[in-house]
Scaffold this motif. Structure first.
Motif, PDB file in Angstrom:
ATOM      1  N   ARG A 207       0.807  -1.151  -0.217  1.00 14.05           N
ATOM      2  CA  ARG A 207       0.030   0.012  -0.039  1.00 14.05           C
ATOM      3  C   ARG A 207       0.693   1.227  -0.150  1.00 14.05           C
ATOM      4  NH1 ARG A 207      -3.678  -2.601   3.547  1.00 14.05           N
ATOM      5  NH2 ARG A 207      -2.609  -1.448   5.530  1.00 14.05           N
ATOM      6  N   GLN A 208       1.915   1.184   0.710  1.00 14.48           N
ATOM      7  CA  GLN A 208       2.833   2.285   0.804  1.00 14.48           C
ATOM      8  C   GLN A 208       3.469   2.682  -0.537  1.00 14.48           C
ATOM      9  OE1 GLN A 208       5.770   1.618   3.799  1.00 14.48           O
ATOM     10  NE2 GLN A 208       4.408   1.803   5.613  1.00 14.48           N
ATOM     11  N   GLU A 209       3.950   1.460  -1.399  1.00 12.55           N
ATOM     12  CA  GLU A 209       4.401   1.453  -2.400  1.00 12.55           C
ATOM     13  C   GLU A 209       3.424   2.066  -3.616  1.00 12.55           C
ATOM     14  OE1 GLU A 209       7.616   1.210  -3.491  1.00 12.55           O
ATOM     15  OE2 GLU A 209       8.025   0.954  -1.436  1.00 12.55           O
ATOM     16  N   GLN A 210       2.195   1.592  -3.596  1.00 14.91           N
ATOM     17  CA  GLN A 210       1.127   1.936  -4.317  1.00 14.91           C
ATOM     18  C   GLN A 210       0.839   3.576  -4.011  1.00 14.91           C
ATOM     19  OE1 GLN A 210      -2.194  -0.285  -3.536  1.00 14.91           O
ATOM     20  NE2 GLN A 210      -1.460  -2.163  -4.824  1.00 14.91           N
ATOM     21  N   ALA A 211       0.825   3.913  -2.855  1.00 15.49           N
ATOM     22  CA  ALA A 211       0.653   5.434  -2.696  1.00 15.49           C
ATOM     23  C   ALA A 211       1.611   6.257  -3.279  1.00 15.49           C
ATOM     24  CB  ALA A 211       0.548   5.600  -1.051  1.00 15.49           C
ATOM     25  N   LYS A 212       3.125   5.663  -3.105  1.00 15.16           N
ATOM     26  CA  LYS A 212       4.084   6.381  -3.768  1.00 15.16           C
ATOM     27  C   LYS A 212       3.969   6.361  -5.277  1.00 15.16           C
ATOM     28  CE  LYS A 212       7.567   5.206  -0.065  1.00 15.16           C
ATOM     29  NZ  LYS A 212       8.859   4.731   0.173  1.00 15.16           N
ATOM     30  N   LEU A 213       3.552   5.249  -5.764  1.00 16.42           N
ATOM     31  CA  LEU A 213       3.559   5.187  -7.284  1.00 16.42           C
ATOM     32  C   LEU A 213       2.318   6.177  -7.540  1.00 16.42           C
ATOM     33  CD1 LEU A 213       4.169   4.014  -9.816  1.00 16.42           C
ATOM     34  CD2 LEU A 213       2.610   2.147  -9.384  1.00 16.42           C
ATOM     35  N   ARG A 214       1.239   6.117  -6.936  1.00 16.52           N
ATOM     36  CA  ARG A 214       0.124   7.226  -7.227  1.00 16.52           C
ATOM     37  C   ARG A 214       0.622   8.613  -7.198  1.00 16.52           C
ATOM     38  NH1 ARG A 214      -3.149   3.492  -4.421  1.00 16.52           N
ATOM     39  NH2 ARG A 214      -2.953   4.842  -2.775  1.00 16.52           N
ATOM     40  N   ASP A 215       1.532   8.774  -6.300  1.00 13.04           N
ATOM     41  CA  ASP A 215       2.013  10.212  -6.176  1.00 13.04           C
ATOM     42  C   ASP A 215       2.791  10.459  -7.393  1.00 13.04           C
ATOM     43  OD1 ASP A 215       0.847  10.784  -3.903  1.00 13.04           O
ATOM     44  OD2 ASP A 215       2.442  10.407  -2.529  1.00 13.04           O
ATOM     45  N   LYS A 216       3.882   9.772  -7.797  1.00 12.74           N
ATOM     46  CA  LYS A 216       4.729   9.785  -8.844  1.00 12.74           C
ATOM     47  C   LYS A 216       3.873   9.831 -10.085  1.00 12.74           C
ATOM     48  CE  LYS A 216       8.693   7.803 -10.972  1.00 12.74           C
ATOM     49  NZ  LYS A 216       9.611   6.313 -10.603  1.00 12.74           N
ATOM     50  N   GLN A 217       2.831   9.105 -10.286  1.00 10.68           N
ATOM     51  CA  GLN A 217       2.122   9.238 -11.569  1.00 10.68           C
ATOM     52  C   GLN A 217       1.202  10.541 -11.328  1.00 10.68           C
ATOM     53  OE1 GLN A 217      -0.470   5.715 -11.081  1.00 10.68           O
ATOM     54  NE2 GLN A 217       0.991   4.383 -12.249  1.00 10.68           N
ATOM     55  N   THR A 218       0.813  11.010 -10.203  1.00 10.17           N
ATOM     56  CA  THR A 218      -0.001  11.999 -10.265  1.00 10.17           C
ATOM     57  C   THR A 218       1.117  13.127 -10.806  1.00 10.17           C
ATOM     58  OG1 THR A 218      -0.881  11.453  -8.489  1.00 10.17           O
ATOM     59  CG2 THR A 218      -0.943  13.703  -8.983  1.00 10.17           C
TER      60      THR A 218
END
Length: 736
Positions: A207-218
């Protein structure tokens, strides 16, 4: 009757047997009688003792075996118990929850970690527990966390359904944000091993990695949107703004304070003032309905104009989460270019139309010129053939009267020159016909024997004169083609081969090629260079520059190529310098050949007509040809009634009140009736008579007309032999 009781123990049975043996021995030793009965009893006693001894040994052996078996069984029990303790110790050391169910889905054993997170079900996990009971207890556990849309009965049903699969692996969520991964594996005997693995740390890290990935994708999406040359805005399922780029504000001239997270689509649309005009696609109200609808949105595309000069292309598309994205592109330059292209296209179309009309006029003029040329060639050929035919007939009449060799040689050369002129005129006429669009062919089944046999008779002497061997292979095949044009094609190829071959031979044959027949003409001539193989089919093209005009004008192969093209017969050529050439054409194979017509004698003698008493009506509007024909026919002893026109012929027949034996009628008689029409009129008055139409016209219509009337057709220049054959046929009719 037994001496002992089988139910007694072995010690008791041995005791009884010893007493019996002792009693018997005393009896034998102290008995009062010495009869044979006492001795027999002794023998029986001894036998019994032996049997008792054997039985005793067997019992002892059995006891030993039983003792060994008990010992082995005890050892096996000890080993089994040790293995069970080892297995229990082994699975207890596993960091995962472990449970083993037998093929009947009953619990065999499990470790202490199995269902440890379901504390309210741990006491119920005992050997013999059914798998369905285990699922029921887990589904009712207070530690199981289910999604809002799923109840415990549904989860239990789904769990039992997954248990039927060969390979099972899924995640189970517990309270306090904990997760278990459950997997099942089938054993060799059909049992099931269930493993429970704590994956809480893995899920949290993911979940943490997904949150980071979402922030990066954003951030990447934001950078991408700002980099685009288009204005882009994204709305959620409630038509609320969730993202946009800077280009959108500049294209729409919208202040930054209006573009904020959560702004409604309707409000943004209302902010667009009246300078925005919906020009192509949909209007403002339709766009509003599209964005605020709850159903499935189809892609929408339209254009708006901002002010007097800016044109924007708007494109909207729905997203899977029921939101939508809208892009805005400045297409002002494209529309201005399109308008200029449209204006330029209008100018070009006008020019193309003018040029087309000019080309149509030029084409019409060319077609008229070509038609005029064809008519001129046909008329000129007809006019040339008239005196040529007369000259040939005059010479034919002289051939019977000249006896000296020198004069005969001169006459032969004159006939050869006239024949060459006839061939040239005939070739020009054929070229003219093949260029005419209205040309039609008489396609029918033709036996190749009808083509090959006459050519063999005509060409053998020509080949022998050059010292060549001519071989025309007989064929029983039949093809679908126009017989006259097919004969002309093969004749031209054969004549060409003989003309350009100095030594060797010329071979003509046909072979079957699938659904077609390939006619081949081989020669051993000088061959044709590859760069010249296309040139030889041009009009008036001859590769042999030393050839004289008597050898032709180079029209033969041109006629062959055009006739094959019009008939649909593919033409091919193989040639090699120094070895020779082969011309070949493919003609469709006929299903059934026409019956072979009897070949008329080509050597019919004109002298046999002297006593026939024939009377011939000759109608020919050309005075010289009519006079030449009359002189020739009368030299054979045949009476000739001459007439110039159809009307004068009818009047002459009415005045003379006689019926001629045969009719020789020119086809083109000037004004009035044609030759065929004159024949029909004479047939009504005089009945059916032998008739031959004489004409220089070689059209299919004329051939069909003579065939319909069942009369002969003699082409100009008249062939002396064919004329004699016609008169012989008329004479035979009188004789009958």
């Amino acid at each position: 009757m037994s001496l002992i009781d089988p139910s007694d123990s072995l010690e008791r049975q041995n005791e009884k047997l010893l007493k019996i043996a002792d009693s018997l021995m005393r009896r034998v030793e102290y008995g009062t009688t010495h009869s044979g009965a006492a001795y027999a009893q002794f023998e029986r006693a001894a036998l019994l003792e032996k049997r008792v001894r054997e039985r005793t040994l067997e019992l002892e052996s059995t006891l030993d075996l039983l003792h060994d078996a008990n010992t082995q069984l005890a050892r096996a029990n000890q080993e089994t118990e040790a293995a069970r303790r080892n297995l229990a110790d082994a699975i207890e050391t596993i960091s995962e929850g472990f449970a083993l169910f037998d093929p009947n889905d009953d619990l065999v054993m499990c470790n202490s970690r199995f269902c440890r997170d379901f504390r309210d079900t741990a006491d119920d996990l005992k050997p013999g527990l059914a798998f369905d009971s285990y699922v029921d207890r887990v589904s009712r556990s207070a530690y199981l966390h289910l999604p809002d849309h799923q109840d415990r009965n549904t989860w239990a049903k789904m769990r039992r359904q997954r248990h039927k699969d060969r390979r099972v692996m899924f995640n189970v969520q517990l309270i306090h944000d904990r997760w278990l991964q459950v997997s099942e594996h089938r054993t060799a005997n059909g049992g099931t091993v269930v493993l429970q693995t704590d994956i809480t740390d893995i899920m949290r890290v993911e979940r943490q990695e997904q949150a980071k990935l979402r922030d990066k994708q954003t951030r990447m999406i934001r950078a991408t949107l700002d980099h685009l040359n288009q204005g882009v805005c994204i709305f959620d399922e409630n038509a609320r703004l969730v993202g946009w780029n800077q280009k959108l504000g500049s294209l729409l001239s919208m202040p930054a304070r209006r573009l904020r997270i959560g702004a409604s689509f309707t409000g943004l649309l209302d902010d667009l003032d009246d300078t925005f005009q919906f020009t192509r696609g949909i209007d403002r109200a339709s766009f509003r309905r599209w964005a605020t609808s709850d159903g499935l949105r189809q892609p929408v595309s339209f254009e708006v104009q901002r002010g007097d000069s800016i044109v924007l292309h708007i494109f909207g598309r729905a997203m899977p989460d029921r939101g939508f994205v809208i892009s805005c592109t400045d297409v002002t330059a494209e529309r201005e270019a399109a308008q200029k292209l449209y204006e330029l296209n209008e100018i070009l179309e006008q020019r193309v139309m003018e040029r087309t009309l000019e080309l149509e006029d030029a084409l019409s003029a060319a077609e008229r010129a070509n038609a005029s040329k064809s008519r001129f060639v046909a008329a000129a050929s007809h006019d040339l053939l008239q005196p040529l035919s007369a000259a040939k007939l005059f010479m034919a009449s002289l051939s019977d009267k000249i006896d000296t060799p020198n004069e005969q040689a001169v006459l032969a050369k004159a006939e050869t020159a006239l024949g060459a002129a006839e061939q040239i005129i005939d070739a020009l006429l054929n070229i003219s016909k093949l260029e005419t669009d209205g040309l039609s062919f008489d396609i029918r089944a033709v036996a190749l024997r009808e083509i090959f046999d006459p050519l063999r008779d005509e060409m053998e002497m020509l080949a022998a004169r050059k010292g060549l061997v001519l071989r025309i292979i007989d064929s029983s095949l039949a093809v679908d083609s126009d017989p006259s044009y097919l004969r002309r094609i093969v004749q031209n190829l054969l004549t060409n081969a003989i003309r350009y071959t100095d030594t060797g031979r010329v071979v003509v044959g046909a072979r079957r090629n699938g659904d077609s027949v390939r006619i081949e003409v081989w020669d051993t001539g000088p061959g044709i260079a590859e760069e010249n193989q296309n040139l030889i089919f041009e009009e008036f093209r001859r590769l042999d520059t030393k050839a004289s005009n008597n050898d032709g004008l180079g029209l033969g192969l041109a006629i062959v190529e055009r006739a094959c093209a019009r008939l649909g017969h593919p033409l091919g050529l193989w040639s090699e310098l120094g070895r020779g050439s082969c011309f070949m054409l493919n003609v469709p194979l006929a299903r059934q050949a026409q019956p072979n017509l009897p070949v008329k004698s080509r050597n019919a003698s004109a002298m046999s007509l002297l006593k026939s008493g024939l009377i011939i009506l000759l109608v020919e509007n050309d005075p010289q040809l009519r006079r030449a024909m009359s002189i020739l026919i009368e030299s054979w002893g045949v009476s000739v009634i001459e007439s110039e026109t159809a009307e004068s012929a009818l009047e002459l027949m009415e005045d003379l009140q006689i019926t001629p034996d045969a009719l020789l009628l020119d086809y083109q008689l000037g004004e009035g009736l044609s030759g065929t029409e004159l024949y029909e009129e004479l047939m009504r008055r005089l009945g059916r008579l032998p008739c031959a139409i004489v004409s220089a016209e070689r059209s299919v219509q004329l051939r069909q007309e003579t065939k319909r009337l069942e009369i002969d057709l003699l082409l100009k220049p008249l062939d002396r032999t064919k004329l004699i054959e016609f008169l012989h046929a008329a004479a035979r009719r009188i004789a009958v």
